[in-house]
Design a protein around this motif. Sequence first.
Motif, PDB file in Angstrom:
ATOM      1  N   LEU A  15      -9.759 -72.551 -39.397  1.00  0.00           N
ATOM      2  CA  LEU A  15      -8.758 -71.481 -39.337  1.00  0.00           C
ATOM      3  C   LEU A  15      -7.595 -71.871 -38.418  1.00  0.00           C
ATOM      4  CD1 LEU A  15      -7.933 -68.619 -40.092  1.00  0.00           C
ATOM      5  CD2 LEU A  15      -9.445 -67.749 -38.318  1.00  0.00           C
ATOM      6  N   TRP A  16      -7.930 -72.409 -37.237  1.00  0.00           N
ATOM      7  CA  TRP A  16      -6.863 -72.796 -36.309  1.00  0.00           C
ATOM      8  C   TRP A  16      -6.037 -73.958 -36.856  1.00  0.00           C
ATOM      9  CZ3 TRP A  16      -4.713 -69.739 -33.234  1.00  0.00           C
ATOM     10  CH2 TRP A  16      -5.429 -68.721 -32.602  1.00  0.00           C
ATOM     11  N   ALA A  17      -6.698 -74.887 -37.553  1.00  0.00           N
ATOM     12  CA  ALA A  17      -5.967 -76.004 -38.153  1.00  0.00           C
ATOM     13  C   ALA A  17      -4.980 -75.456 -39.188  1.00  0.00           C
ATOM     14  CB  ALA A  17      -6.935 -76.991 -38.790  1.00  0.00           C
ATOM     15  N   ALA A  18      -5.424 -74.448 -39.957  1.00  0.00           N
ATOM     16  CA  ALA A  18      -4.544 -73.849 -40.971  1.00  0.00           C
ATOM     17  C   ALA A  18      -3.383 -73.109 -40.319  1.00  0.00           C
ATOM     18  CB  ALA A  18      -5.356 -72.905 -41.856  1.00  0.00           C
ATOM     19  N   VAL A  19      -3.678 -72.426 -39.213  1.00  0.00           N
ATOM     20  CA  VAL A  19      -2.605 -71.704 -38.510  1.00  0.00           C
ATOM     21  C   VAL A  19      -1.557 -72.687 -38.006  1.00  0.00           C
ATOM     22  CG1 VAL A  19      -2.090 -70.391 -36.399  1.00  0.00           C
ATOM     23  CG2 VAL A  19      -3.997 -69.694 -37.867  1.00  0.00           C
ATOM     24  N   GLU A  20      -2.017 -73.797 -37.428  1.00  0.00           N
ATOM     25  CA  GLU A  20      -1.075 -74.768 -36.861  1.00  0.00           C
ATOM     26  C   GLU A  20      -0.081 -75.272 -37.899  1.00  0.00           C
ATOM     27  OE1 GLU A  20      -3.518 -77.654 -34.827  1.00  0.00           O
ATOM     28  OE2 GLU A  20      -4.129 -76.084 -33.408  1.00  0.00           O
ATOM     29  N   THR A  21      -0.545 -75.402 -39.163  1.00  0.00           N
ATOM     30  CA  THR A  21       0.349 -75.928 -40.215  1.00  0.00           C
ATOM     31  C   THR A  21       0.860 -74.812 -41.138  1.00  0.00           C
ATOM     32  OG1 THR A  21      -1.612 -76.390 -41.549  1.00  0.00           O
ATOM     33  CG2 THR A  21      -0.742 -78.213 -40.230  1.00  0.00           C
ATOM     34  N   PHE A  22       0.668 -73.569 -40.727  1.00  0.00           N
ATOM     35  CA  PHE A  22       1.113 -72.403 -41.521  1.00  0.00           C
ATOM     36  C   PHE A  22       0.563 -72.449 -42.948  1.00  0.00           C
ATOM     37  CE2 PHE A  22       4.336 -73.075 -38.235  1.00  0.00           C
ATOM     38  CZ  PHE A  22       4.372 -71.825 -37.648  1.00  0.00           C
ATOM     39  N   ASP A  23      -0.694 -72.875 -43.092  1.00  0.00           N
ATOM     40  CA  ASP A  23      -1.295 -72.952 -44.418  1.00  0.00           C
ATOM     41  C   ASP A  23      -1.964 -71.598 -44.729  1.00  0.00           C
ATOM     42  OD1 ASP A  23      -2.796 -73.421 -46.677  1.00  0.00           O
ATOM     43  OD2 ASP A  23      -3.279 -75.485 -46.123  1.00  0.00           O
ATOM     44  N   GLY A  24      -1.179 -70.697 -45.323  1.00  0.00           N
ATOM     45  CA  GLY A  24      -1.631 -69.330 -45.565  1.00  0.00           C
ATOM     46  C   GLY A  24      -2.848 -69.240 -46.461  1.00  0.00           C
ATOM     47  N   GLU A  25      -2.925 -70.116 -47.469  1.00  0.00           N
ATOM     48  CA  GLU A  25      -4.045 -70.026 -48.426  1.00  0.00           C
ATOM     49  C   GLU A  25      -5.365 -70.368 -47.722  1.00  0.00           C
ATOM     50  OE1 GLU A  25      -1.195 -71.711 -49.093  1.00  0.00           O
ATOM     51  OE2 GLU A  25      -0.343 -70.220 -50.452  1.00  0.00           O
ATOM     52  N   PRO A  50     -11.723 -62.003 -30.536  1.00  0.00           N
ATOM     53  CA  PRO A  50     -11.728 -63.365 -29.970  1.00  0.00           C
ATOM     54  C   PRO A  50     -10.580 -64.219 -30.511  1.00  0.00           C
ATOM     55  CG  PRO A  50     -13.940 -62.750 -30.651  1.00  0.00           C
ATOM     56  CD  PRO A  50     -13.024 -61.663 -31.137  1.00  0.00           C
ATOM     57  N   PHE A  51     -10.249 -64.019 -31.786  1.00  0.00           N
ATOM     58  CA  PHE A  51      -9.154 -64.783 -32.398  1.00  0.00           C
ATOM     59  C   PHE A  51      -7.820 -64.425 -31.724  1.00  0.00           C
ATOM     60  CE2 PHE A  51      -6.527 -65.610 -36.399  1.00  0.00           C
ATOM     61  CZ  PHE A  51      -6.574 -66.980 -36.247  1.00  0.00           C
ATOM     62  N   LEU A  52      -7.627 -63.121 -31.478  1.00  0.00           N
ATOM     63  CA  LEU A  52      -6.395 -62.678 -30.799  1.00  0.00           C
ATOM     64  C   LEU A  52      -6.341 -63.191 -29.357  1.00  0.00           C
ATOM     65  CD1 LEU A  52      -5.795 -58.947 -31.778  1.00  0.00           C
ATOM     66  CD2 LEU A  52      -4.125 -60.793 -31.889  1.00  0.00           C
ATOM     67  N   ALA A  53      -7.490 -63.165 -28.686  1.00  0.00           N
ATOM     68  CA  ALA A  53      -7.532 -63.641 -27.299  1.00  0.00           C
ATOM     69  C   ALA A  53      -7.211 -65.137 -27.239  1.00  0.00           C
ATOM     70  CB  ALA A  53      -8.903 -63.353 -26.685  1.00  0.00           C
ATOM     71  N   GLU A  54      -7.771 -65.874 -28.181  1.00  0.00           N
ATOM     72  CA  GLU A  54      -7.504 -67.321 -28.257  1.00  0.00           C
ATOM     73  C   GLU A  54      -6.019 -67.563 -28.582  1.00  0.00           C
ATOM     74  OE1 GLU A  54      -9.522 -69.952 -27.774  1.00  0.00           O
ATOM     75  OE2 GLU A  54      -8.228 -71.541 -28.596  1.00  0.00           O
ATOM     76  N   LEU A  55      -5.489 -66.720 -29.456  1.00  0.00           N
ATOM     77  CA  LEU A  55      -4.052 -66.803 -29.776  1.00  0.00           C
ATOM     78  C   LEU A  55      -3.243 -66.640 -28.496  1.00  0.00           C
ATOM     79  CD1 LEU A  55      -1.634 -66.655 -31.861  1.00  0.00           C
ATOM     80  CD2 LEU A  55      -1.951 -64.173 -31.800  1.00  0.00           C
ATOM     81  N   GLY A  56      -3.648 -65.649 -27.684  1.00  0.00           N
ATOM     82  CA  GLY A  56      -2.955 -65.416 -26.414  1.00  0.00           C
ATOM     83  C   GLY A  56      -3.005 -66.635 -25.516  1.00  0.00           C
ATOM     84  N   ARG A  58      -3.513 -69.796 -26.340  1.00  0.00           N
ATOM     85  CA  ARG A  58      -2.750 -70.924 -26.892  1.00  0.00           C
ATOM     86  C   ARG A  58      -1.252 -70.676 -26.769  1.00  0.00           C
ATOM     87  NH1 ARG A  58      -5.764 -74.018 -31.625  1.00  0.00           N
ATOM     88  NH2 ARG A  58      -7.903 -73.703 -30.966  1.00  0.00           N
ATOM     89  N   TRP A  59      -0.875 -69.404 -26.882  1.00  0.00           N
ATOM     90  CA  TRP A  59       0.544 -69.055 -26.785  1.00  0.00           C
ATOM     91  C   TRP A  59       1.010 -69.238 -25.336  1.00  0.00           C
ATOM     92  CZ3 TRP A  59       3.206 -63.741 -26.452  1.00  0.00           C
ATOM     93  CH2 TRP A  59       4.511 -63.836 -26.903  1.00  0.00           C
ATOM     94  N   ARG A  63       0.776 -74.075 -26.630  1.00  0.00           N
ATOM     95  CA  ARG A  63       0.278 -74.822 -27.795  1.00  0.00           C
ATOM     96  C   ARG A  63       0.722 -74.186 -29.111  1.00  0.00           C
ATOM     97  NH1 ARG A  63      -5.907 -75.196 -27.197  1.00  0.00           N
ATOM     98  NH2 ARG A  63      -5.601 -73.580 -25.642  1.00  0.00           N
ATOM     99  N   LEU A  64       1.076 -72.902 -29.074  1.00  0.00           N
ATOM    100  CA  LEU A  64       1.529 -72.231 -30.298  1.00  0.00           C
ATOM    101  C   LEU A  64       2.898 -71.600 -30.057  1.00  0.00           C
ATOM    102  CD1 LEU A  64      -1.644 -70.315 -31.585  1.00  0.00           C
ATOM    103  CD2 LEU A  64      -0.742 -72.483 -32.406  1.00  0.00           C
ATOM    104  N   SER A  65       3.686 -71.523 -31.108  1.00  0.00           N
ATOM    105  CA  SER A  65       5.041 -70.966 -30.993  1.00  0.00           C
ATOM    106  C   SER A  65       5.033 -69.481 -31.349  1.00  0.00           C
ATOM    107  CB  SER A  65       5.956 -71.692 -31.971  1.00  0.00           C
ATOM    108  OG  SER A  65       5.540 -71.362 -33.288  1.00  0.00           O
TER     109      SER A  65
END
Length: 213
Positions: A15-25, A50-56, A58-59, A63-65
């Motif tokens: 999931l995180w790999a897909a997010v990094e490359t904006f791979d929506g599918e 947990p996904f939102l917390a990790e997003l926080g 990384r942001w 690591r994330l824009s």
Amino acid sequence: MITAPEESQASTHRLWAAVETFDGEVADDTLAALLWERNLSEAIMQVVLPFLAELGDRWEDGRLSVAHEHFVSNLLRRWLWAYTGRPREADAADGPVVLLACPPGERHDLVLLCFSLLLGENGARTRFLGADTPMPAIVAAARAANADAVVLAATRDTALTAEAAAISRLAVEHPVFVAGRGATQGVAEQLRAHHLPHDPVAAVHFLRTVLAS
Ligand code: B12
């Protein structure tokens, strides 16, 4: 043999790999796989928060824009709304009416949405107004809906305290509950409101207990 936690870890990684490359599918498919066998409460507590917390994290460490953050927020929002179409509990017809909103200027509404879904599953009739809602609109909606409770969530305490006069007046007509990072016991007392626990599942039980008493 691959165990469930290992599978879940691999999916989260994908999931995180897909997010990094904006791979929506791939992100959509992977999220579907993660949520598939979980009930709503498990999906929110074990996957979404947990996904939102990790997003926080990384942001915050760069690591994330902002674009990634918007991508993830919208991805999650789509999935969360999908849960609202599910059949309701039998007792929902006479469950308490709970109005949920973020005060003016507050845009962090995803955890509030999670909480709204959990409340709905626990028999409440939820009315979700979401982010950045003007106080006169909240007051008018609470009256029109005959709300048994109003929940306000904010990341900054000033989003709540700036509206102290309006919120305290609202609390005379409808019990008000405040939540999120910006809500403390002190802020709640200032607003004549109840302070909800940070844990959304505990908060559902707290709110239902206060309303039942
Ligand atoms: C996603 C996000 C956004 C998204 C919001 C998406 C959405 N619609 O919700 C967008 C892009 C809109 C956004 C915008 C901004 N954001 Co922002 N955002 C985040 C981020 C990365 C995740 C927030 C989140 O959902 N966290 C996950 C949850 C699970 O954690 P939590 O917020 O701590 O909540 C916990 C509890 O408080 C509780 N809880 C929270 N809400 C509720 C509600 C209920 C009902 C209950 C029961 C419990 C509960 O549950 C959680 C689990 O314990 C955080 C970083 C982070 N580390 O959290 C920054 C963060 C919250 N944002 C921040 C900032 C500064 C901004 C901006 C000002 C940035 C900018 N310059 O534009 C804007 C302003 C927005 C505004 N005016 O409100 C700061 C806030 C600092 C502060 N307290 O003042 C943070 C902490 C990042 C940082 N370190 O700088 N953001």
